[in-house]
Design a protein around this motif. Structure first.
Motif, short mmCIF file in Angstrom:
data_model
loop_
_atom_site.label_atom_id
_atom_site.label_comp_id
_atom_site.label_asym_id
_atom_site.label_seq_id
_atom_site.Cartn_x
_atom_site.Cartn_y
_atom_site.Cartn_z
N UNK A 199 0.85 -1.19 0.00
CA UNK A 199 0.00 0.00 0.00
C UNK A 199 0.89 1.24 0.00
N UNK A 200 0.63 2.16 -0.94
CA UNK A 200 1.42 3.39 -1.02
C UNK A 200 0.61 4.63 -0.68
N UNK A 201 -0.72 4.53 -0.75
CA UNK A 201 -1.56 5.68 -0.43
C UNK A 201 -2.83 5.21 0.25
N UNK A 202 -3.31 5.99 1.20
CA UNK A 202 -4.53 5.64 1.93
C UNK A 202 -5.32 6.91 2.20
N UNK A 203 -6.63 6.81 1.96
CA UNK A 203 -7.57 7.86 2.34
C UNK A 203 -8.53 7.27 3.35
N UNK A 204 -8.68 7.94 4.48
CA UNK A 204 -9.58 7.49 5.53
C UNK A 204 -10.66 8.54 5.71
N UNK A 205 -11.89 8.12 5.50
CA UNK A 205 -13.05 9.00 5.66
C UNK A 205 -13.69 8.64 7.00
N UNK A 206 -13.85 9.65 7.86
CA UNK A 206 -14.33 9.40 9.21
C UNK A 206 -15.56 10.26 9.53
N UNK A 207 -16.47 9.68 10.30
CA UNK A 207 -17.66 10.37 10.78
C UNK A 207 -17.54 10.46 12.30
N UNK A 208 -18.02 11.55 12.86
CA UNK A 208 -18.02 11.70 14.31
C UNK A 208 -18.93 10.63 14.92
N UNK A 209 -18.49 10.06 16.01
CA UNK A 209 -19.30 9.09 16.75
C UNK A 209 -20.53 9.84 17.27
N UNK A 210 -21.74 9.38 16.93
CA UNK A 210 -22.94 10.11 17.35
C UNK A 210 -23.10 10.19 18.88
N UNK A 211 -22.45 9.29 19.60
CA UNK A 211 -22.56 9.31 21.06
C UNK A 211 -21.72 10.42 21.67
#
Length: 169
Positions: free
Chosen positions: A102-114
Protein backbone atom coordinates in the motif's frame (compact mmCIF):
# COMPACT_ATOMS: atom_id res chain seq x y z
CA UNK A 1 6.32 14.08 -7.75
CA UNK A 2 7.17 16.12 -10.86
CA UNK A 3 6.55 19.37 -8.96
CA UNK A 4 8.53 18.06 -5.96
CA UNK A 5 11.51 17.21 -8.19
CA UNK A 6 11.38 20.59 -9.89
CA UNK A 7 11.67 22.37 -6.54
CA UNK A 8 14.49 20.25 -5.12
CA UNK A 9 17.71 19.54 -7.05
CA UNK A 10 18.28 15.92 -8.07
CA UNK A 11 21.40 15.69 -5.90
CA UNK A 12 19.35 16.64 -2.84
CA UNK A 13 16.74 13.99 -3.64
CA UNK A 14 19.48 11.40 -4.02
CA UNK A 15 20.92 12.42 -0.65
CA UNK A 16 17.47 12.17 0.99
CA UNK A 17 16.89 8.72 -0.48
CA UNK A 18 20.26 7.55 0.82
CA UNK A 19 19.57 8.76 4.37
CA UNK A 20 17.91 5.80 6.14
CA UNK A 21 16.07 7.87 8.74
CA UNK A 22 14.29 9.78 5.99
CA UNK A 23 13.81 7.16 3.27
CA UNK A 24 13.09 3.46 3.04
CA UNK A 25 13.19 1.54 -0.25
CA UNK A 26 11.65 -1.85 -0.91
CA UNK A 27 10.86 -3.37 -4.32
CA UNK A 28 11.93 -0.14 -6.00
CA UNK A 29 9.37 1.91 -4.05
CA UNK A 30 11.01 4.68 -2.00
CA UNK A 31 9.15 5.90 1.08
CA UNK A 32 10.24 9.19 2.59
CA UNK A 33 9.51 9.71 6.26
CA UNK A 34 9.74 12.48 8.75
CA UNK A 35 9.69 12.13 12.50
CA UNK A 36 7.95 9.30 14.30
CA UNK A 37 4.37 9.72 13.00
CA UNK A 38 3.52 6.45 11.21
CA UNK A 39 2.89 7.77 7.72
CA UNK A 40 5.23 8.53 4.84
CA UNK A 41 5.54 12.14 3.75
CA UNK A 42 6.16 11.06 0.15
CA UNK A 43 6.31 7.81 -1.82
CA UNK A 44 8.17 7.32 -5.11
CA UNK A 45 6.93 4.51 -7.35
CA UNK A 46 9.33 3.15 -9.99
CA UNK A 47 8.54 3.15 -13.69
CA UNK A 48 6.93 -0.09 -14.78
CA UNK A 49 5.12 -0.71 -11.49
CA UNK A 50 1.46 -1.70 -11.66
CA UNK A 51 -0.94 0.52 -9.74
CA UNK A 52 -3.92 -1.09 -8.00
CA UNK A 53 -6.78 1.04 -6.67
CA UNK A 54 -9.06 -0.54 -4.07
CA UNK A 55 -12.53 0.89 -3.56
CA UNK A 56 -13.44 2.34 -0.21
CA UNK A 57 -14.24 -0.34 2.34
CA UNK A 58 -16.06 -0.08 5.60
CA UNK A 59 -16.36 -2.67 8.30
CA UNK A 60 -18.53 -5.74 7.83
CA UNK A 61 -21.24 -6.35 10.40
CA UNK A 62 -19.66 -7.40 13.71
CA UNK A 63 -22.87 -8.06 15.69
CA UNK A 64 -25.56 -9.74 13.60
CA UNK A 65 -28.04 -9.48 16.51
CA UNK A 66 -27.89 -5.66 16.43
CA UNK A 67 -30.28 -3.60 14.29
CA UNK A 68 -29.13 -3.48 10.63
CA UNK A 69 -27.03 -0.46 9.64
CA UNK A 70 -26.68 0.64 13.25
CA UNK A 71 -23.55 1.66 15.11
CA UNK A 72 -24.07 -1.35 17.38
CA UNK A 73 -23.87 -3.66 14.35
CA UNK A 74 -20.45 -2.33 13.29
CA UNK A 75 -18.70 -1.26 16.49
CA UNK A 76 -16.72 1.81 17.51
CA UNK A 77 -14.13 3.57 15.36
CA UNK A 78 -11.25 1.35 16.48
CA UNK A 79 -13.22 -1.86 15.80
CA UNK A 80 -14.43 -0.55 12.44
CA UNK A 81 -10.93 0.54 11.40
CA UNK A 82 -9.50 -2.85 12.31
CA UNK A 83 -12.29 -4.69 10.44
CA UNK A 84 -11.89 -2.41 7.39
CA UNK A 85 -8.13 -3.01 7.32
CA UNK A 86 -8.75 -6.76 7.60
CA UNK A 87 -11.07 -6.56 4.56
CA UNK A 88 -8.44 -4.58 2.65
CA UNK A 89 -5.77 -7.10 3.60
CA UNK A 90 -8.01 -9.90 2.29
CA UNK A 91 -8.62 -8.13 -1.02
CA UNK A 92 -4.90 -7.45 -1.45
CA UNK A 93 -4.12 -11.10 -0.71
CA UNK A 94 -6.43 -12.14 -3.60
CA UNK A 95 -4.18 -10.00 -5.82
CA UNK A 96 -0.97 -11.50 -4.37
CA UNK A 97 -0.22 -8.25 -2.55
CA UNK A 98 0.21 -7.35 1.11
CA UNK A 99 -0.37 -4.31 3.29
CA UNK A 100 3.31 -3.53 2.66
CA UNK A 101 2.40 -2.81 -0.97
CA UNK A 102 0.00 0.00 0.00
CA UNK A 103 1.42 3.39 -1.02
CA UNK A 104 -1.56 5.68 -0.43
CA UNK A 105 -4.53 5.64 1.93
CA UNK A 106 -7.57 7.86 2.34
CA UNK A 107 -9.58 7.49 5.53
CA UNK A 108 -13.05 9.00 5.66
CA UNK A 109 -14.33 9.40 9.21
CA UNK A 110 -17.66 10.37 10.78
CA UNK A 111 -18.02 11.70 14.31
CA UNK A 112 -19.30 9.09 16.75
CA UNK A 113 -22.94 10.11 17.35
CA UNK A 114 -22.56 9.31 21.06
CA UNK A 115 -19.64 11.68 21.63
CA UNK A 116 -20.06 14.03 18.64
CA UNK A 117 -16.28 13.69 18.15
CA UNK A 118 -14.01 11.97 15.64
CA UNK A 119 -12.16 9.13 17.32
CA UNK A 120 -8.79 9.74 15.65
CA UNK A 121 -7.03 7.95 18.51
CA UNK A 122 -9.18 4.83 18.04
CA UNK A 123 -8.44 4.87 14.30
CA UNK A 124 -4.70 5.23 14.96
CA UNK A 125 -4.68 2.33 17.44
CA UNK A 126 -6.04 0.03 14.72
CA UNK A 127 -3.93 1.56 11.91
CA UNK A 128 -0.67 1.06 13.82
CA UNK A 129 -1.40 -2.65 14.13
CA UNK A 130 -0.87 -2.85 10.34
CA UNK A 131 1.61 -0.08 9.48
CA UNK A 132 4.95 0.84 11.00
CA UNK A 133 5.37 -2.45 12.83
CA UNK A 134 8.49 -4.57 12.95
CA UNK A 135 6.68 -7.17 10.81
CA UNK A 136 5.34 -4.59 8.33
CA UNK A 137 7.38 -1.33 8.42
CA UNK A 138 6.19 0.11 5.08
CA UNK A 139 4.21 3.31 5.56
CA UNK A 140 1.80 4.78 3.01
CA UNK A 141 1.14 8.45 2.46
CA UNK A 142 -2.18 9.03 4.13
CA UNK A 143 -4.94 11.57 4.54
CA UNK A 144 -7.78 11.39 7.04
CA UNK A 145 -10.96 13.34 6.35
CA UNK A 146 -13.91 14.26 8.54
CA UNK A 147 -17.08 13.84 6.49
CA UNK A 148 -20.73 14.55 7.32
CA UNK A 149 -21.85 10.98 6.63
CA UNK A 150 -20.98 7.77 4.84
CA UNK A 151 -23.23 5.65 2.59
CA UNK A 152 -23.92 3.19 5.42
CA UNK A 153 -25.36 4.99 8.46
CA UNK A 154 -23.69 2.47 10.80
CA UNK A 155 -20.21 3.19 9.51
CA UNK A 156 -17.88 5.58 11.31
CA UNK A 157 -15.03 4.93 8.87
CA UNK A 158 -14.38 4.01 5.25
CA UNK A 159 -10.89 3.42 3.87
CA UNK A 160 -9.60 3.34 0.31
CA UNK A 161 -6.07 2.43 -0.67
CA UNK A 162 -3.74 2.45 -3.62
CA UNK A 163 -1.15 -0.31 -3.83
CA UNK A 164 1.68 -1.01 -6.27
CA UNK A 165 3.16 -4.19 -7.65
CA UNK A 166 6.87 -3.70 -8.27
CA UNK A 167 8.01 -4.18 -11.85
CA UNK A 168 9.37 -7.58 -12.77
CA UNK A 169 13.14 -7.65 -13.09
Amino acid sequence: MRLFKSLIPAAALTALAAFPALAHAEGGVIRHGEGKFPISTAVEVPAGATTIYLSGMGAPVQDKTAPPKSLEAYGDTRAQTLASLQRIEGELKKLNLTMGDVVQMHIYMVADPRTKQLDFDGMMKAYTQYFGTEKQPNLPVRSAFAVAQLANPGWLIEIEVTAVRAPKK
